[in-house]
Design a protein around this motif. Structure first.
Motif, short mmCIF file in Angstrom:
data_model
loop_
_atom_site.label_atom_id
_atom_site.label_comp_id
_atom_site.label_asym_id
_atom_site.label_seq_id
_atom_site.Cartn_x
_atom_site.Cartn_y
_atom_site.Cartn_z
N ASN A 747 37.91 -26.24 -38.47
CA ASN A 747 38.62 -25.68 -37.33
C ASN A 747 37.73 -25.81 -36.10
OD1 ASN A 747 39.91 -24.18 -35.42
ND2 ASN A 747 40.18 -22.35 -36.69
N ALA A 748 38.02 -26.83 -35.30
CA ALA A 748 37.14 -27.15 -34.17
C ALA A 748 37.09 -26.06 -33.12
CB ALA A 748 37.59 -28.46 -33.53
N THR A 749 38.01 -25.10 -33.22
CA THR A 749 38.03 -24.08 -32.17
C THR A 749 37.10 -22.91 -32.47
OG1 THR A 749 39.81 -22.81 -33.17
CG2 THR A 749 40.45 -24.62 -31.69
N ARG A 750 36.44 -22.92 -33.63
CA ARG A 750 35.59 -21.77 -33.90
C ARG A 750 34.23 -22.18 -34.49
NH1 ARG A 750 35.96 -19.93 -39.42
NH2 ARG A 750 35.29 -17.88 -38.75
N THR A 751 33.31 -21.24 -34.41
CA THR A 751 32.00 -21.41 -35.04
C THR A 751 31.88 -20.37 -36.13
OG1 THR A 751 31.19 -20.05 -33.23
CG2 THR A 751 30.71 -22.39 -33.11
N ARG A 752 30.95 -20.60 -37.07
CA ARG A 752 30.84 -19.65 -38.16
C ARG A 752 29.38 -19.49 -38.58
NH1 ARG A 752 32.98 -22.97 -43.51
NH2 ARG A 752 31.37 -24.57 -43.43
N ALA A 753 29.13 -18.41 -39.29
CA ALA A 753 27.79 -18.16 -39.84
C ALA A 753 27.87 -18.38 -41.34
CB ALA A 753 27.37 -16.72 -39.54
N LEU A 754 26.90 -19.14 -41.87
CA LEU A 754 26.87 -19.43 -43.29
C LEU A 754 25.66 -18.78 -43.93
CD1 LEU A 754 27.70 -23.21 -43.66
CD2 LEU A 754 29.11 -21.27 -44.32
N GLN A 755 25.88 -18.15 -45.05
CA GLN A 755 24.77 -17.52 -45.77
C GLN A 755 24.48 -18.30 -47.04
OE1 GLN A 755 24.97 -13.20 -46.65
NE2 GLN A 755 24.83 -13.84 -48.78
N TYR A 756 23.20 -18.57 -47.26
CA TYR A 756 22.79 -19.24 -48.49
C TYR A 756 22.04 -18.24 -49.37
CZ TYR A 756 23.82 -23.59 -46.08
OH TYR A 756 24.46 -24.61 -45.42
N ALA A 757 22.40 -18.20 -50.62
CA ALA A 757 21.68 -17.33 -51.56
C ALA A 757 21.12 -18.22 -52.66
CB ALA A 757 22.62 -16.29 -52.14
N LEU A 758 19.99 -17.84 -53.20
CA LEU A 758 19.35 -18.72 -54.18
C LEU A 758 19.55 -18.33 -55.63
CD1 LEU A 758 15.88 -19.76 -52.79
CD2 LEU A 758 17.97 -21.07 -52.97
N PHE A 759 18.92 -17.24 -56.03
CA PHE A 759 18.82 -16.99 -57.47
C PHE A 759 19.71 -15.83 -57.89
CE2 PHE A 759 14.59 -18.51 -56.05
CZ PHE A 759 14.65 -19.75 -56.65
N ARG A 760 20.68 -16.14 -58.72
CA ARG A 760 21.51 -15.09 -59.29
C ARG A 760 21.50 -15.28 -60.79
NH1 ARG A 760 27.21 -15.63 -56.81
NH2 ARG A 760 27.43 -13.46 -57.46
N TRP A 761 21.30 -14.21 -61.52
CA TRP A 761 21.30 -14.25 -62.99
C TRP A 761 20.48 -15.42 -63.52
CZ3 TRP A 761 26.54 -14.93 -60.97
CH2 TRP A 761 27.19 -13.73 -60.73
N VAL A 762 19.22 -15.43 -63.23
CA VAL A 762 18.43 -16.53 -63.78
C VAL A 762 17.81 -16.07 -65.09
CG1 VAL A 762 16.56 -18.18 -63.37
CG2 VAL A 762 17.90 -17.31 -61.44
N PRO A 763 18.31 -16.56 -66.22
CA PRO A 763 17.75 -16.14 -67.50
C PRO A 763 16.58 -17.04 -67.87
CG PRO A 763 19.70 -17.47 -67.85
CD PRO A 763 19.44 -17.47 -66.37
N SER A 764 15.67 -16.53 -68.67
CA SER A 764 14.63 -17.41 -69.17
C SER A 764 14.10 -16.92 -70.51
CB SER A 764 13.50 -17.55 -68.16
OG SER A 764 13.03 -16.30 -67.78
N ILE A 765 13.61 -17.85 -71.28
CA ILE A 765 13.02 -17.55 -72.58
C ILE A 765 11.67 -18.25 -72.64
CG2 ILE A 765 13.22 -17.83 -75.08
CD1 ILE A 765 16.17 -18.08 -74.79
N THR A 766 10.68 -17.53 -73.08
CA THR A 766 9.37 -18.15 -73.27
C THR A 766 8.84 -17.76 -74.64
OG1 THR A 766 8.98 -17.79 -70.91
CG2 THR A 766 7.09 -18.47 -72.21
N TYR A 767 8.25 -18.72 -75.31
CA TYR A 767 7.61 -18.44 -76.59
C TYR A 767 6.10 -18.55 -76.38
CZ TYR A 767 6.04 -19.16 -81.39
OH TYR A 767 5.38 -19.05 -82.58
N ASN A 768 5.38 -17.49 -76.71
CA ASN A 768 3.93 -17.48 -76.54
C ASN A 768 3.27 -17.40 -77.90
OD1 ASN A 768 3.89 -17.26 -73.58
ND2 ASN A 768 4.83 -15.27 -73.99
N PHE A 769 2.15 -18.09 -78.04
CA PHE A 769 1.45 -18.05 -79.32
C PHE A 769 -0.05 -18.01 -79.09
CE2 PHE A 769 -0.20 -22.31 -79.02
CZ PHE A 769 0.72 -22.95 -78.21
N LYS A 770 -0.73 -17.56 -80.12
CA LYS A 770 -2.18 -17.53 -80.05
C LYS A 770 -2.73 -17.66 -81.46
CE LYS A 770 -6.07 -14.97 -78.41
NZ LYS A 770 -6.66 -13.79 -77.84
#
Lengths: 771, 266
Positions: A747-770
């Protein structure tokens, strides 16, 4: 310099009190690994006022009048040990502590836990790797810099970012040390990971402005990270396998009980997934980093100990053969501990540190490369003199030779670009310091000190002066070794604590700090291409004065710790940029900056439960940080980008039985100050945005909850493993990472503000050993 | 040098989500915007005067009528402009000549706005070529203006793209020769969006502009706004105009060389 030492050595014994005292000294270690323990406490049970803390190398020294004593040694996360002592002459006792075992009645142990209350130092935050290992983290990668952001007075530079602000300072105003070497770029992958591999780290201490005299060079904080020495009794390997990175750590004795080594390495493999893609334009991209920490130590004699530690890290980002950048830090530290006698401890260090980046661009005929680096050669000598239990002196010298290459452009004949080499910049930063810890009238402890620093800008090179429009007006040419400019600064440091009884104390501190290396970065995110420039004939040293006061209380047998601190900081010669500043490959980059003032003040509250099945903390900061530049907002004060009114973190860890450990953390902070358009107009057929004043708007508030769980595998003498699960941003809040403005494409008659979001629900699994 | 922007953007695009938000923005109040040019092409030349509007308003900018607008040069010519439609003022006699300095004066009520700009000497515009470039599977077509930068003098260039006859308004392309003096220039015009496709008709106008105008457009390019990362300038600001008395906009004396071709990849 020699005479300085002679005077000090001659003068020191006079500090010891007249009554005959004998000294007990030695090293405190983990009984099984031989790792030295930093900050372990030593108390004589019969006279609890006689107490000491082990230094950065595990060394302690304590003195008392002759007699029979019980010496109690304790360290957080370890059991305590008590040693019967018949003190008749100077004695050397080294002690090994057992992990997690409690042998003694609480009452005695707590005497040692009290240090944070009685020591005059304030604004100090310590983290042990043990404490952070159960916390949920982004991508499953334990990160000390991100955990620090959960502490009062420390703010995150952005969602998932390892950059941090301390008490209103910029990210470049934190001195970040890894085994004494300055780490110029503490992040990987554009800030989403820190350079610190937690497997290799023993101890992390953050000084929030009330910095001891042995540290200098940055305005707002010192983050002192110390690497593990390695197990000097037996060989071990440990590691972790995660979704996007893996780690491996190997340590063991070189000669049993005498020397050891440790090597820790990790690599991310996000790019492996890119390689799997069938699309040729995707599978030629690279995106990874790796780093290696290595350390070896060698006990030459009971009095001499050598340490070598090194770090090498590299990031590589590339898009096919059209564009690539790699960048990273290299550090090396060679240290020699020498115990002159049971009262005098010395450490000499030779340190190398370098950060560089290398960009390659292949675009049509345009083959260009851009490189830049900063390199330090650093010599440091620190002495600690333990006159008696309440009377300790630190003194030393510090000399750093800085070389920066702000930019070299190489270009092929057919390229649109000319080859260009910006002249290297040379400077020598030197300092001598002395500080004195003193107990007065049993309740009052003071620490006063002075750091005298010089910053010498050296030739060779051309040095410009600029008119107010930024045009070079005059050039002075200096040959190699000639002094161009010398800045001399005296930095007084003072702190005092007054014990109020009942496990509580009141503290006061005043600190002056200066900074002579400035990071040029006119964007809000951390960029590998940000360039450090030294003070010069145009750029003056930044100076900060901070006063702080606080109330501290430990209660319920030191299970709980509470502190409340207020601070006010005044900053001179702060740096900002002219509108449209060109910072890259610009010989006249100093003409692109403007100078102003800063001030920051705040109130920090911290409540921590240190022991037990359930532990954790709550941290809250109310703060303000502002800047003033005559060129901006008509010279009135405005909020700095990192100004956030409220900062709240809640961290909880619960040990649910033998197998499971559950954890959660919640973070809330007010939005940053930002500059947004208020109006718009048209030029050249395009919509341009109209700005009124700098930083008058606020980003929306940020909040997030992370949860984690650790499942302990079957533990045998030979093998130990666990699974770590976490979800970052559990309720999927869209925290704005950035907000941009544009003409609406639909719509050439208007300007807008855009929001960027990065991380939502980032799951992770790590296996550690010694094993 | 804007590759780092590109990396962050690329990385962020991998996992970001984007949405339109409604922000509570202040009223900026109307400001005078003057946009004027003298070129080495035949006249008449135009000066436009409009008002700015608030961010949330429609993109219609009220014209300002009744101004007394004059352009003169250092050779003693002077031309009073005629308002041909509301807010649009045209020259009658003026002819632009490289090397001359042009003075603009605009009288609006009690306020006098003035500006000066020196027309650089033209640089021949040889041709337009195209190349594909990009990352993460997105390889867009980019136009490459080919020309020889004259050695030993500071040159500043502004490019306008007309795609199938329509001005591309999303991107600003300004180059200086700080790092490219005397070279044969083949730097691509990097569009934000993938807009060039084979077979399209593309016209590129190359302007040789003076230093203040380069600074103006360079700053305008960086003032896109932000409030977060993406390497947008930490604190966007209005570009410094060469017009006095706080008017927005610019007055530029520049040369124009144009090339037109069909978008094609060899």
């Amino acid at each position: 310099m020699r005479s300085f030492f002679n005077i000090c050595l001659w003068f020191l014994p006079a500090l010891a009190s007249a009554q005959a005292r004998h000294v007990v000294s030695g090293t405190i270690r983990d009984k099984h690994s031989g790792e030295t323990l930093i900050g372990a406490s030593i108390v004589l049970a019969e006279s609890p006022n006689i107490a000491a803390v082990s230094n950065a190398y595990g060394f302690y020294s304590i003195s008392a009048t002759p007699g029979h004593y019980t010496m109690v040694v304790s360290f957080s996360g370890y059991g305590s040990d008590s040693i019967a002592l018949d003190l008749r002459k100077d004695t050397s006792i080294s002690i090994g502590l057992e992990t997690g075992v409690r042998q003694l009645q609480e009452a005695v142990v707590t005497a040692g836990r009290n240090n944070s209350v009685s020591k005059p130092l304030m604004g100090v935050q310590k983290l042990s790797i043990n404490e952070i290992k159960d916390l949920p983290v982004l991508f499953g990668e334990k990160d000390i810099l991100k955990t620090l952001q959960l502490l009062p007075g420390v703010q995150s530079a952005g969602d998932g970012n390892s950059g941090f602000f301390v008490r209103g300072g910029n990210t470049d105003q934190n001195l970040i040390l890894l085994d004494e070497a300055t780490v110029y770029n503490p992040s990987h992958l554009l800030g989403f990971f820190s350079t610190f591999n937690s497997d290799a780290i023993k101890d992390v201490t953050l000084y929030k402005g009330a910095t001891p005299a042995e540290y200098g060079g940055r305005l707002s904080s010192v983050l002192d990270v110390k690497m593990n020495d390695g197990n000097n009794k037996e060989y071990h390997a440990s590691g972790g396998i995660g979704l996007i990175s893996s780690r491996l750590n190997i340590e063991g004795p070189i000669e049993k009980d005498k020397s050891s080594f440790i090597i820790s390495a990790r690599r991310t493999y996000a790019d492996v997934f890119l390689k799997l893609s069938k699309d040729s334009s995707t599978n030629q991209n690279s995106l990874y980093f790796y780093d290696i920490n290595a350390k070896a130590n060698l006990r030459l004699s009971d009095r001499d100990h050598l340490f070598f530690s090194g770090y090498f890290g590299k990031d590589n980002l590339g898009f096919g053969n059209t564009f690539g950048i790699d960048y990273g830090n290299v550090t090396g530290t060679l240290r020699w501990n020498h115990i002159f006698n049971s009262r005098l401890f010395s450490n000499a260090s030779l340190i190398y540190s370098k950060y560089n980046y290398d960009i390659r661009i292949n675009s049509g005929n345009n083959n260009i490369g851009i490189t830049s680096y900063i390199k330090d050669l650093h010599f440091k000598e620190d002495m600690q003199y333990y006159a008696n239990a309440g009377n300790k002196m630190n003194f030393g010298i510090d000399v750093i030779s800085h070389t920066t290459s702000p930019g070299v452009i190489s270009a092929s004949q057919t390229s649109s670009f000319n080859p260009l080499t910006l002249q290297n910049k040379h400077a020598v930063e030197s300092a001598a310091y002395v500080s004195h810890d003193l107990s007065l009238f049993t309740r009052l402890n003071i620490n006063y000190g002075l750091r005298a620093g010089a910053f010498t800008v050296m030739g060779p090179g051309s040095f410009y002066t600029y008119d107010k429009d930024g045009n070079a007006r005059d050039t002075a040419v200096y040959s190699g070794g000639k002094v161009v400019k010398n800045y001399f600064n005296l930095e007084p440091r003072f702190s005092a604590s007054y014990k109020l009884g009942n496990g509580s104390s009141f503290k006061l501190a005043y600190t002056r700090t200066t900074q002579n290396l400035h990071l040029l970065s006119n964007s809000t995110s951390s960029n590998p291409t940000d360039v450090w420039i030294p003070s010069s004939n145009n750029v003056r040293p930044e100076i900060a004065d901070q006063v702080s006061a606080g109330y501290y209380r430990n209660f319920h047998d030191n299970q709980y710790e509470f502190s409340s601190e207020v601070y006010y900081r005044n900053m001179q010669h702060q740096i900002d940029y002219k509108n449209g500043a060109q910072l890259i490959a610009n010989e006249n980059v100093e003409s692109q900056v403007v100078f102003g003032k800063g001030r920051a003040y705040g109130w920090e509250l911290f409540f921590k439960k240190k022991y037990g099945k359930f532990n954790g903390w709550i941290s809250y900061t109310l703060s303000r940080t502002e800047r003033q530049f005559s060129e901006i907002n008509k010279g009135s004060w405005f909020p700095a980008n990192q100004d956030r009114t409220h900062n709240l973190s809640i961290v909880g860890i619960y040990k649910a039985g033998k197998k499971w450990t559950l954890s959660a953390d919640f973070t809330y902070y007010s939005g940053n100050a930002v500059t947004w358009p208020s109006g718009k107009y048209e030029v050249n057929g395009q919509i341009a945005f109209l700005y009124t004043r700098r930083n008058t708007y606020r980003m929306p508030a940020y909040h997030r909850l992370d949860v984690g769980a650790t499942l302990q595998g079957k533990k045998t003498k030979r093998f130990d493993s666990n699974w770590n699960f976490s979800i970052y941003n559990l309720y999927g809040r869209e925290n704005p990472y950035s907000i941009t403005f544009e003409q609406d494409p639909d719509n050439a008659t208007r300007t807008r503000a855009l929001q960027y979001a990065l991380f939502r629900w980032v799951p992770s699994i790590t296996y550690n050993f010694k094993f | 040098m804007r590759y780092s922007i590109f990396i962050v953007t690329a990385l962020v695009c991998l996992c970001s989500c984007k949405k339109e938000v409604n922000l509570n923005l202040d009223d900026a109040g109307p400001h005078i915007v003057i946009e004027g040019a003298v070129t080495d092409a035949a006249g008449p030349y135009t000066v436009k005067i409009n008002m700015s509007v608030n961010f949330k308003a429609e993109n219609t900018f009220p014209p300002v009528s009744g101004g007394r607008v004059k352009i003169s040069d250092n050779e003693g010519h002077s031309d009073s402009l005629i308002e041909t439609s509301p807010g649009v003022y045209m020259t009658q006699t003026m002819t632009g000549k490289p090397g001359n300095t042009y003075m603009l004066s605009v009288q609006l009520g009690d306020t006098l706005y003035t500006a000066a700009s020196t027309m650089p000497f033209p640089v021949p515009f040889d041709s337009i070529t195209f190349r594909r470039a990009g990352a993460f599977g997105k390889k867009n077509i980019r136009a490459v203006p080919n020309f020889q930068d004259p050695p030993g003098v500071k040159n500043y260039y502004l490019f306008n793209e007309y795609l199938n006859g329509v001005l591309v308004t999303k991107d600003i392309f300004v180059f200086n020769d700080r790092l490219t003096d005397g070279k044969y220039i083949t730097r691509d015009l990097r569009n934000t969006d993938d807009i060039l496709h084979e077979g399209d008709s593309l016209e590129i106008a190359m302007y040789c502009i003076d230093e203040p105008i380069f600074n103006y457009f360079n700053q305008l390019d960086q003032s896109g706004g932000g409030g977060g990362a993406f390497n947008s300038a930490a604190a966007p600001a209005n570009p410094v105009s060469n017009i006095s008395n706080g008017a927005l906009g610019y007055f530029s004396a520049h040369t124009i060389r144009e090339r037109r071709t069909k978008v094609h990849i060899e």
